[in-house]
Motif scaffolding. Structure first.
Motif, mmCIF file in Angstrom:
data_model
loop_
_atom_site.group_PDB
_atom_site.id
_atom_site.type_symbol
_atom_site.label_atom_id
_atom_site.label_comp_id
_atom_site.label_asym_id
_atom_site.label_seq_id
_atom_site.Cartn_x
_atom_site.Cartn_y
_atom_site.Cartn_z
ATOM 1 N N GLY A 131 -11.588 11.276 8.690
ATOM 2 C CA GLY A 131 -11.317 12.253 7.641
ATOM 3 C C GLY A 131 -9.860 12.682 7.561
ATOM 4 N N ILE A 132 -8.958 11.774 7.893
ATOM 5 C CA ILE A 132 -7.532 12.114 7.883
ATOM 6 C C ILE A 132 -6.830 11.382 6.744
ATOM 7 N N PRO A 133 -6.204 12.119 5.826
ATOM 8 C CA PRO A 133 -5.458 11.456 4.748
ATOM 9 C C PRO A 133 -4.336 10.609 5.338
ATOM 10 N N ALA A 134 -4.062 9.466 4.723
ATOM 11 C CA ALA A 134 -3.049 8.564 5.279
ATOM 12 C C ALA A 134 -2.030 8.167 4.226
ATOM 13 N N THR A 135 -0.797 8.042 4.670
ATOM 14 C CA THR A 135 0.294 7.514 3.854
ATOM 15 C C THR A 135 0.887 6.333 4.612
ATOM 16 N N VAL A 136 1.155 5.246 3.893
ATOM 17 C CA VAL A 136 1.762 4.080 4.529
ATOM 18 C C VAL A 136 3.276 4.159 4.343
ATOM 19 N N VAL A 137 4.002 4.033 5.439
ATOM 20 C CA VAL A 137 5.464 4.088 5.382
ATOM 21 C C VAL A 137 6.030 2.717 5.733
ATOM 22 N N LEU A 138 6.792 2.159 4.811
ATOM 23 C CA LEU A 138 7.485 0.891 5.076
ATOM 24 C C LEU A 138 8.883 1.217 5.585
ATOM 25 N N THR A 139 9.216 0.704 6.748
ATOM 26 C CA THR A 139 10.552 0.958 7.305
ATOM 27 C C THR A 139 11.473 -0.247 7.100
ATOM 28 N N LYS A 140 12.743 -0.020 7.415
ATOM 29 C CA LYS A 140 13.763 -1.089 7.451
ATOM 30 C C LYS A 140 13.935 -1.830 6.138
ATOM 31 N N THR A 141 13.720 -1.150 5.014
ATOM 32 C CA THR A 141 13.802 -1.858 3.730
ATOM 33 C C THR A 141 15.198 -2.421 3.470
ATOM 34 N N ASP A 142 16.221 -1.810 4.103
ATOM 35 C CA ASP A 142 17.574 -2.349 3.909
ATOM 36 C C ASP A 142 17.684 -3.787 4.409
ATOM 37 N N MET A 143 16.817 -4.174 5.344
ATOM 38 C CA MET A 143 16.900 -5.512 5.932
ATOM 39 C C MET A 143 16.248 -6.601 5.078
ATOM 40 N N TYR A 144 15.373 -6.214 4.160
ATOM 41 C CA TYR A 144 14.678 -7.274 3.406
ATOM 42 C C TYR A 144 14.484 -6.969 1.924
ATOM 43 N N ARG A 145 15.049 -5.871 1.459
ATOM 44 C CA ARG A 145 14.823 -5.508 0.055
ATOM 45 C C ARG A 145 15.212 -6.628 -0.908
ATOM 46 N N GLU A 146 16.381 -7.212 -0.716
ATOM 47 C CA GLU A 146 16.852 -8.219 -1.673
ATOM 48 C C GLU A 146 16.105 -9.526 -1.530
ATOM 49 N N LEU A 147 15.795 -9.890 -0.305
ATOM 50 C CA LEU A 147 15.132 -11.177 -0.065
ATOM 51 C C LEU A 147 13.653 -11.140 -0.410
ATOM 52 N N ALA A 148 13.057 -9.955 -0.348
ATOM 53 C CA ALA A 148 11.599 -9.891 -0.442
ATOM 54 C C ALA A 148 11.126 -8.827 -1.433
ATOM 55 N N ALA A 149 11.823 -8.745 -2.560
ATOM 56 C CA ALA A 149 11.455 -7.738 -3.556
ATOM 57 C C ALA A 149 10.010 -7.930 -4.029
ATOM 58 N N GLU A 150 9.622 -9.189 -4.240
ATOM 59 C CA GLU A 150 8.255 -9.454 -4.709
ATOM 60 C C GLU A 150 7.224 -9.089 -3.653
ATOM 61 N N GLU A 151 7.548 -9.389 -2.406
ATOM 62 C CA GLU A 151 6.615 -9.080 -1.316
ATOM 63 C C GLU A 151 6.427 -7.568 -1.165
ATOM 64 N N ILE A 152 7.527 -6.828 -1.347
ATOM 65 C CA ILE A 152 7.412 -5.370 -1.273
ATOM 66 C C ILE A 152 6.505 -4.867 -2.398
ATOM 67 N N ALA A 153 6.722 -5.394 -3.595
ATOM 68 C CA ALA A 153 5.917 -4.970 -4.750
ATOM 69 C C ALA A 153 4.447 -5.324 -4.526
ATOM 70 N N HIS A 154 4.208 -6.507 -3.942
ATOM 71 C CA HIS A 154 2.834 -6.930 -3.685
ATOM 72 C C HIS A 154 2.169 -6.014 -2.656
ATOM 73 N N PHE A 155 2.901 -5.694 -1.601
ATOM 74 C CA PHE A 155 2.386 -4.791 -0.572
ATOM 75 C C PHE A 155 2.019 -3.443 -1.188
ATOM 76 N N ARG A 156 2.942 -2.945 -2.000
ATOM 77 C CA ARG A 156 2.674 -1.651 -2.674
ATOM 78 C C ARG A 156 1.403 -1.726 -3.493
ATOM 79 N N SER A 157 1.245 -2.820 -4.238
ATOM 80 C CA SER A 157 0.086 -2.912 -5.144
ATOM 81 C C SER A 157 -1.216 -2.952 -4.341
ATOM 82 N N ILE A 158 -1.193 -3.598 -3.176
ATOM 83 C CA ILE A 158 -2.409 -3.651 -2.356
ATOM 84 C C ILE A 158 -2.820 -2.241 -1.924
#
Ligand code: ZN
Length: 318
Positions: A131-158
Motif C-alpha cells: 500500500g505504498i505509492p511509488a515513483t520511479v526515478v531515472l538517474t544519470k540521464t546526462d550519461m545517456y540522454r543523447e544516445l538513448a532518447a528513444e529508450e528513455i521515452a519507451h521506459f517512460r511510456s511503460i
C-alpha cells in the motif's frame, strides 16, 4: 501522567530515538516491557516511521534521562503501511524497514548499470502489496540522454502507462532534483535502489547537508543480526523526511498468492474485471481482457512478461 505521540526516527539498538514531527527534536525512549511482538517472524517490534504513544516516567538512575525523566513507549499506533524485508525468499524471518511511508522513490538508472525491468516490476508489486505509492526515478540521464532518447521515452511510456510517475534526474545537470525536493516536502519518503544506481548522490543533491554516511549501507550487512540500527529517518532541509534503504526486495511467498499477483499490477487490475472467467490467471483463458489489452498495446508487453515471470518463479518455489 500525560501521554504523547511521537515518530520513531531511529532504532539505536537498546533504545529508540523519537521526535514529535514536524518538530525535529530527538529524544531517547525505551519500550515498555509488556509490548510483545504480534507476529513472531518479525525481528523488530518497532520500525522507523512508526507512530507511538509514550509517557515520561521519573528515573534518576538511567543514563538516558531528561531532567530525571525517561521516555517510555507504551503503544505502537496502527500502521498505514510498511515495508518488510526478508533475509531470503524462503525465510520466515522478516525485518520491517519502514512504516507509514508517504512515497517510495525507486531509484534506477536506464544504463550504467542497465535497469532490469522484471526486477523493478517485482519491487513495484511489493509496493502495491504494502500500500505504498511509488515513483520511479531515472538517474544519470546526462550519461545517456543523447544516445538513448528513444529508450528513455519507451521506459517512460511503460511506467507512466502502468500509472507510476517517472522523474528523470541527473546530479550533474541538476535535472529533476528540484522537482523531487518539492515533492518530498511534508512527507516521509523512502528512497530505495541497488548499489551503483546513484541513490546516495541523488539524496546528497536533494540536501547537501546530510551526513555523508547516508546511502552507503551495503546490502550485505543486512544479512546479519545487527540490522536494527541501519534504517534511520533524516530531515531534509527543503522539508520532509527521507529514509534510505539499500533496496526493497520482492515479496516473499507468505504475503501473496499466485492468483493475486495480477491485482498488484494496476494496469492489469483495471481491465481484469472484463475477463470472461473469474478467477483468471491471464495466461491461457479465452476471453481474457488482460491479454487483449496487451495485444492492443494498452498494457506494455514488458510488464506482462514480468507478470508471467513472477508466476513461473512462484511455481518454482512452491
Ligand atoms: Zn484474464
Amino acid at each position: 501522567m500525560s501521554e504523547q505521540i511521537a515518530t520513531v526516527v531511529k532504532n539505536a539498538g537498546s533504545h529508540y530515538l523519537l521526535s514529535e514531527l514536524p518538530q525535529w527534536d530527538l529524544f531517547p525512549a525505551t519500550l515498555r516491557g509488556k509490548i510483545r511482538l504480534k507476529a513472531s517472524e518479525i525481528t523488530n517490534p518497532i520500525a522507523v516511521g512508526d507512530s507511538v504513544r509514550y509517557e515520561w516516567v521519573a528515573d534518576g538512575a538511567a543514563s538516558d534521562t531528561h531532567d530525571g525523566r525517561r521516555a517510555v513507549i507504551t503503544e505502537i499506533l496502527p500502521r498505514r503501511n510498511y515495508v518488510i524485508r526478508r533475509s531470503t525468499n524462503l525465510s520466515r524471518q522478516a525485518h520491517i524497514i519502514a512504516a507509514n511511508v508517504d512515497m517510495a522513490y525507486l531509484v534506477v538508472s536506464l544504463y550504467f548499470p542497465e535497469v532490469k525491468l522484471p526486477f523493478l516490476d517485482r519491487i513495484l508489486v511489493t509496493c502495491e502489496l504494502y500500500g505504498i505509492p511509488a515513483t520511479v526515478v531515472l538517474t544519470k540521464t546526462d550519461m545517456y540522454r543523447e544516445l538513448a532518447a528513444e529508450e528513455i521515452a519507451h521506459f517512460r511510456s511503460i511506467y507512466e502507462g502502468a500509472g507510476y510517475p517517472v522523474i528523470e534526474t541527473s546530479v550533474v545537470t541538476g535535472e529533476g532534483i528540484a522537482e523531487i525536493r518539492e515533492a518530498c516536502r511534508g512527507r516521509v519518503n523512502l528512497f530505495s535502489g541497488e548499489s551503483g544506481v546513484g541513490k546516495s548522490s541523488l539524496i546528497k543533491a536533494l540536501d547537501p547537508s546530510l551526513d555523508p554516511k547516508i546511502g552507503n549501507i551495503s546490502a550485505a550487512h543486512l544479512q546479519g543480526k545487527h540490522t536494527t540500527s541501519l534504517y534511520e529517518m533524516y530531515p531534509l532541509s527543503g522539508g520532509g523526511y527521507v529514509i534510505d534503504s539499500p533496496g526493497i526486495r520482492g515479496f516473499g511467498l507468505v504475503d501473496v498468492e499466485k492468483e493475486e499477483i495480477a491485482r498488484y499490477f494496476p494496469e492489469m487490475l483495471r481491465v481484469s474485471a472484463d475477463c470472461r472467467f473469474t478467477p483468471c490467471t491471464h495466461t491461457h483463458e479465452p476471453g481474457c481482457a488482460v491479454k487483449a489489452a496487451v495485444e492492443e498495446g494498452i498494457i506494455a508487453p514488458e510488464r506482462y512478461n514480468s507478470y508471467l515471470g513472477m508466476l513461473e518463479e512462484d511455481k518454482k518455489f512452491r
